[in-house]
Write an enzyme that holds these catalytic residues in place. Sequence first.
Site, mmCIF file in Angstrom:
data_model
loop_
_atom_site.group_PDB
_atom_site.id
_atom_site.type_symbol
_atom_site.label_atom_id
_atom_site.label_comp_id
_atom_site.label_asym_id
_atom_site.label_seq_id
_atom_site.Cartn_x
_atom_site.Cartn_y
_atom_site.Cartn_z
ATOM 1 N N THR A 131 79.375 -52.528 -4.455
ATOM 2 C CA THR A 131 78.896 -51.373 -5.223
ATOM 3 C C THR A 131 79.310 -50.055 -4.561
ATOM 4 O O THR A 131 79.520 -50.000 -3.342
ATOM 5 C CB THR A 131 77.352 -51.438 -5.301
ATOM 6 O OG1 THR A 131 76.849 -50.190 -5.746
ATOM 7 C CG2 THR A 131 76.719 -51.717 -3.942
ATOM 8 N N ASP A 132 79.353 -48.995 -5.367
ATOM 9 C CA ASP A 132 79.623 -47.657 -4.809
ATOM 10 C C ASP A 132 78.435 -47.138 -3.997
ATOM 11 O O ASP A 132 78.563 -46.172 -3.248
ATOM 12 C CB ASP A 132 79.989 -46.659 -5.921
ATOM 13 C CG ASP A 132 78.890 -46.452 -6.956
ATOM 14 O OD1 ASP A 132 77.874 -47.184 -6.922
ATOM 15 O OD2 ASP A 132 79.039 -45.550 -7.818
ATOM 16 N N GLU A 133 77.271 -47.811 -4.130
ATOM 17 C CA GLU A 133 76.067 -47.292 -3.460
ATOM 18 C C GLU A 133 76.162 -47.386 -1.939
ATOM 19 O O GLU A 133 75.409 -46.734 -1.220
ATOM 20 C CB GLU A 133 74.814 -48.012 -3.983
ATOM 21 C CG GLU A 133 74.705 -47.876 -5.490
ATOM 22 C CD GLU A 133 73.362 -48.268 -6.077
ATOM 23 O OE1 GLU A 133 72.355 -48.215 -5.378
ATOM 24 O OE2 GLU A 133 73.352 -48.619 -7.274
ATOM 25 N N TYR A 156 68.728 -51.995 -0.730
ATOM 26 C CA TYR A 156 69.785 -52.667 -1.511
ATOM 27 C C TYR A 156 71.162 -52.272 -1.002
ATOM 28 O O TYR A 156 71.993 -53.125 -0.667
ATOM 29 C CB TYR A 156 69.651 -52.314 -3.001
ATOM 30 C CG TYR A 156 70.884 -52.648 -3.817
ATOM 31 C CD1 TYR A 156 71.322 -53.971 -3.965
ATOM 32 C CD2 TYR A 156 71.638 -51.638 -4.445
ATOM 33 C CE1 TYR A 156 72.466 -54.273 -4.701
ATOM 34 C CE2 TYR A 156 72.777 -51.941 -5.183
ATOM 35 C CZ TYR A 156 73.187 -53.251 -5.306
ATOM 36 O OH TYR A 156 74.323 -53.564 -6.034
ATOM 37 N N SER A 159 72.014 -53.580 2.385
ATOM 38 C CA SER A 159 72.346 -55.013 2.425
ATOM 39 C C SER A 159 73.755 -55.252 1.867
ATOM 40 O O SER A 159 74.492 -56.090 2.375
ATOM 41 C CB SER A 159 71.301 -55.839 1.662
ATOM 42 O OG SER A 159 71.365 -55.576 0.274
ATOM 43 N N LYS A 160 74.151 -54.503 0.837
ATOM 44 C CA LYS A 160 75.505 -54.657 0.297
ATOM 45 C C LYS A 160 76.534 -54.135 1.304
ATOM 46 O O LYS A 160 77.594 -54.723 1.495
ATOM 47 C CB LYS A 160 75.652 -53.913 -1.038
ATOM 48 C CG LYS A 160 74.894 -54.514 -2.206
ATOM 49 C CD LYS A 160 75.330 -55.919 -2.579
ATOM 50 C CE LYS A 160 76.705 -55.983 -3.211
ATOM 51 N NZ LYS A 160 77.035 -57.361 -3.690
#
Length: 349
Positions: A131-133, A156, A159-160
């Site tokens: 993800t871009d997050e 989140y 963790s990614k």
Amino acid sequence: MKSILITGGAGFIGSHVARLFVKKYPEYKIYNLDKLTYAGNLENISDIEDFKNYRFIKGDICDTDLLLRVFNKYKFDSIIHLAAESHVDRSITNPLDFVNTNVIGTVNLLNQFKETHKNNFDGKLFYHVSTDEVYGSLGESGFFTEETSYDPNSPYSASKASSDHFVRAYGETYGLPYIISNCSNNYGPHQFPEKLLPLFIHNIINSRPLPVYGDGTYTRDWLYVKDHACAIDILFHSNKIGHTYNIGGFNEWKNIDLVKELCAQMDIKLKKKESSSESLIEFVKDRPGHDLRYAIDASKIKKDLNWKPSVNFKKGLSLTIDWYLNNKNWLKNVTSGEYRNYYKKQYSA
Ligand code: NAD
Ligand code: TYD
């Protein structure tokens, strides 16, 4: 026959990827491994369940014995890894679930993939969907590029980010062939109604309040899910081993403007005459650590692989609303049971 493991293929994006691969590549055998958490739903992929080149395996990527068994049995050549806990608000309530699946589950898969192919990685690929997050938050201007430093703010995204680092580390340390892509917010059919758009579509259908966090000026880049699946297909077949690609919609919206556009489209489709769905908007307590703005510079994938989004946003939003209006049973099934407890906890003041 090439044997491909898709993880999380009963979820939102995974189901679109599984469908695309099963239908487009009859010469591949596609295995879909999914734990069927609250977000996983076999209804999402019921149209491919009888295809000869498709098999579903119910299982948890944290279960090392299961991974050993299925890798020994099916000798997957490649993995497209989407299984994850994916909702920021749930990560704020239960961060350990995110560490378990997103970090430990990913490392389990990497280990098993390494052990299966360590003597010969030729033609093999571990494709990690991220993800871009992971890049954190932008101010009013600028874009995330593939060189932007990781700076995650939610459990989140942390963790990614961690899972991305592990994938890269396995590439450097063991020569494991990988590709990572970091995508912006997806929308489209089959998205669980905890994320902004399907939640608000569901609430408008039921004349319930639309809880906009903070002042609604937070900004996201939105991409139609089938365009993401198409980008994954192109990258999977690209031989860009060891590369990271950003995938985005070139389509930024402030939440409040997006919600107003959604209300306008739904008013027309629901033939609302008296009061607009906008009257359901309520500004509620902000999400802790809320990232102000995400915006993707997707020029690398455009330049290298000629990928760009094909679905115009207003058209994609209309298709999405139509899907939810035509699939009220799907919505009903996924919003019974656990969903009600989640909703009460998340949105009671
Ligand atoms: P989702 O929550 O809709 O689906 C996740 C799927 O993974 C579900 O089917 C669930 O049952 C399965 N799963 C969860 N834990 C598992 C485990 N331990 N073992 C096996 N299966 C498990 O998520 P999504 O929105 O489809 O996201 C898919 C991937 O794409 C995630 O890795 C996410 O981080 C990434 N991503 C999502 C978005 C987005 O906007 N939704 C954007 C960029 C990247
Ligand atoms: P979401 O769909 O949860 O995706 P992400 O947090 O991964 O970007 O949220 C999108 C935006 O919408 C985000 O800025 C938070 C906001 N939001 C609300 O204002 N109200 C809500 O009820 C939800 C779920 C999200």
